[in-house]
Scaffold this motif. Structure first.
Motif: not given
Length: 305
Positions: A178-183, A214-223
């Protein structure tokens, strides 16, 4: 979490969140691949033990090979002579610094660097209770960085003993995401949840964590790639475990029936299975073998006719 006023006075400049540089990305990919290999082996073992009859559904924790990664730092052991003197001097110095930092925070609770330094020293000295309290207090005022969260999570994971401890670690992961978007934190969360697959609702828990990740960071391009691959490896291991259990089941059912060449079938099962044949299967096999010896004369008589 932190207020605007809290973060202004003494919090250091925010870390860049634009993504790693080229070399950093390559290191991340290598590290992620290593973690995925460990995950795949852990899932295969945990899921088979959970799904196979005769196995105890015991909780799978962190493997011995992963112990160094999650081990909490502690103070060095004393050594004789000058080394013992040097250690005592360093320990005394650290204790004095801890007292100074605690006093400083009693004056200004919003001193970000002071929180970080106190946590570092308490962790170095192996002050388990105090470092937990220090981290808790800081997390109530500031959002923690990915590095601080991962260090905290790894320490708690290394000390988790039972189901209650696992629930505590789950709660900590929930706060962390909840603090940051962290893959990387989401990936750690998914991998850790795999260890609880033997508990009630464990499989659903793993899938829930990965789906949320995946809903939170699944679209993160590098991670994002690491999360997709870890989830895929997990599901592949589940399918493989189910397939293996089906073969085990067929062998066991066959060996419980008096059939010709039973000895060859039993030998084949022993060779195929990676684990010892369960005692219950051996007992059923011996009973079927005795029945076969009784029936053989009658079957042979029928063939001669």
């Amino acid at each position: 979490m932190a207020t605007a006023a809290a973060t202004s006075a003494s919090e250091p400049e925010a870390e860049s969140t634009a993504g790693p540089k080229a070399d950093g990305e390559e290191d991340e990919v290598k590290a992620a691949r290593t973690r995925r290999k460990v995950l795949s082996r852990a899932v295969a073992a945990a899921t088979y033990k959970t799904m196979g009859p005769g196995w105890d559904q015991q909780e799978e924790g962190v493997s011995e090979s992963d112990g160094d990664e999650y081990a909490m730092a502690s103070s060095a052991e004393s050594s004789p002579g000058e080394y013992e003197w040097e250690y005592d001097e360093e320990e005394e110095k650290n204790q004095l610094e801890i007292e100074r930092l605690e006093e400083q925070l009693s004056i200004n609770v919003y001193d970000y660097n002071c929180h970080v330094d106190l946590i570092r020293l308490l962790r170095l000295e192996g002050e388990l209770t105090k470092v937990r309290m220090a981290r808790q207090k800081m997390s109530e005022i500031f959002p923690l960085t990915e590095e601080l969260w991962l260090e905290w999570l790894h320490d708690e994971i290394s000390m988790a003993q039972d189901g209650l401890d696992r629930e505590h670690v789950y709660d900590l992961f929930e706060k962390a995401v909840k603090d940051y978007i962290c893959p990387n934190i989401w990936l750690e969360y998914g991998q850790y949840s795999v260890g609880g697959i033997g508990q009630k609702g464990g499989l659903e828990k793993v899938r829930s964590v990965f789906e949320r990740a995946l809903s939170s960071v699944g679209l993160h391009m590098t991670k994002g790639l690491a999360l997709w691959e870890a989830y895929r490896e997990f599901e592949s291991a589940i399918v493989e475990a189910a397939r293996l259990e089906k073969v085990h089941s067929l062998f066991r059912r066959q060996l419980a029936i008096p059939l010709y060449d039973m000895e060859a079938t039993f030998a084949e099962y022993e060779e195929w299975s990676e684990d010892p044949v369960p005692e219950s299967v051996i007992q059923n096999y011996n009973k079927a073998l005795q029945q076969l010896e009784k029936y053989k004369p009658y079957e042979e008589a029928l063939v001669k006719k």
